[in-house]
Design an enzyme around this catalytic site. Structure first.
Site, PDB file in Angstrom:
ATOM      1  N   HIS A   1      14.292 -24.412  -7.984  1.00 11.45           N
ATOM      2  CA  HIS A   1      13.439 -23.854  -9.043  1.00 11.45           C
ATOM      3  C   HIS A   1      12.059 -23.573  -8.504  1.00 11.45           C
ATOM      4  CE1 HIS A   1      13.135 -28.261  -9.196  1.00 11.45           C
ATOM      5  NE2 HIS A   1      11.871 -28.086  -9.512  1.00 11.45           N
TER       6      HIS A   1
ATOM      7  N   HIS B   1       8.140 -23.294  -9.842  1.00  7.96           N
ATOM      8  CA  HIS B   1       7.173 -23.530 -10.909  1.00  7.96           C
ATOM      9  C   HIS B   1       6.219 -22.331 -10.958  1.00  7.96           C
ATOM     10  CE1 HIS B   1       7.828 -28.002 -11.211  1.00  7.96           C
ATOM     11  NE2 HIS B   1       8.244 -27.830  -9.973  1.00  7.96           N
TER      12      HIS B   1
END
Ligand code: 5GP
Length: 141
Positions: free
Chosen positions: A105, A107
């Site tokens: 992922h 941010h």
């Protein structure tokens, strides 16, 4: 050091499968973006590929090639939605680097001059606040 294999039961895999709720911002065949439940600043969001990899180190480059334009799209929308002075984009690999969820992922966090970030994985945000912030980002997409 040997690095563990991808766990298909991690929390973001469950979000992709719809087994756990999330405040979604954007979805296509390969990518999902949603609000971080413990935002370090208003508008903190996450962009993930639907294909599982533990992090950047074991990711398929073809997946990254589709993912990064979506990270850019969300970063631009977050900047506009929050009238931010800058946008922080971060990605951690393994616990030593700060990773706590083991599905790749990125941010994306709008930043304002002079306003410090809250701690990484701090307190949970109110769901109505997350939804209101998501609506601003979606409007800017
Ligand atoms: P990492 O430390 O792995 O880079 O970041 C994981 C991020 O996922 C943290 O910022 C944390 O707040 C967020 N997070 C953890 N669990 C959940 C969850 O169930 N839903 C959402 N939307 N975010 C989560």
């Amino acid at each position: 050091m040997s690095i563990s294999a991808y766990d298909p039961d991690n929390i973001f895999a469950k979000i992709i499968k719809g087994e756990i709720p999330s405040v979604k911002l954007y979805e296509d065949d390969d990518t999902l973006a949603f609000m971080d439940v413990m935002p370090q600043a208003p508008g903190h969001l996450l962009v993930i590929p639907k294909q599982g990899s533990r992090n950047l180190l074991d990711a398929d480059p073809a997946v990254l090639a589709k993912l990064i334009p979506v990270v850019q799209k969300l970063a631009v929308a977050a900047q506009e939605a929050f009238d931010a002075d800058g946008v922080y984009v971060a990605q951690f690999n393994e616990p030593a680097a700060g990773q706590t969820v083991f599905h790749l992922h990125f941010h994306v966090i709008p930043r304002h001059d002079g306003l410090p970030l809250k701690p990484h994985v701090g307190g949970m945000e109110n769901i109505d606040v997350l939804k209101a912030n998501a609506a601003k980002i979606i409007a800017a997409l």
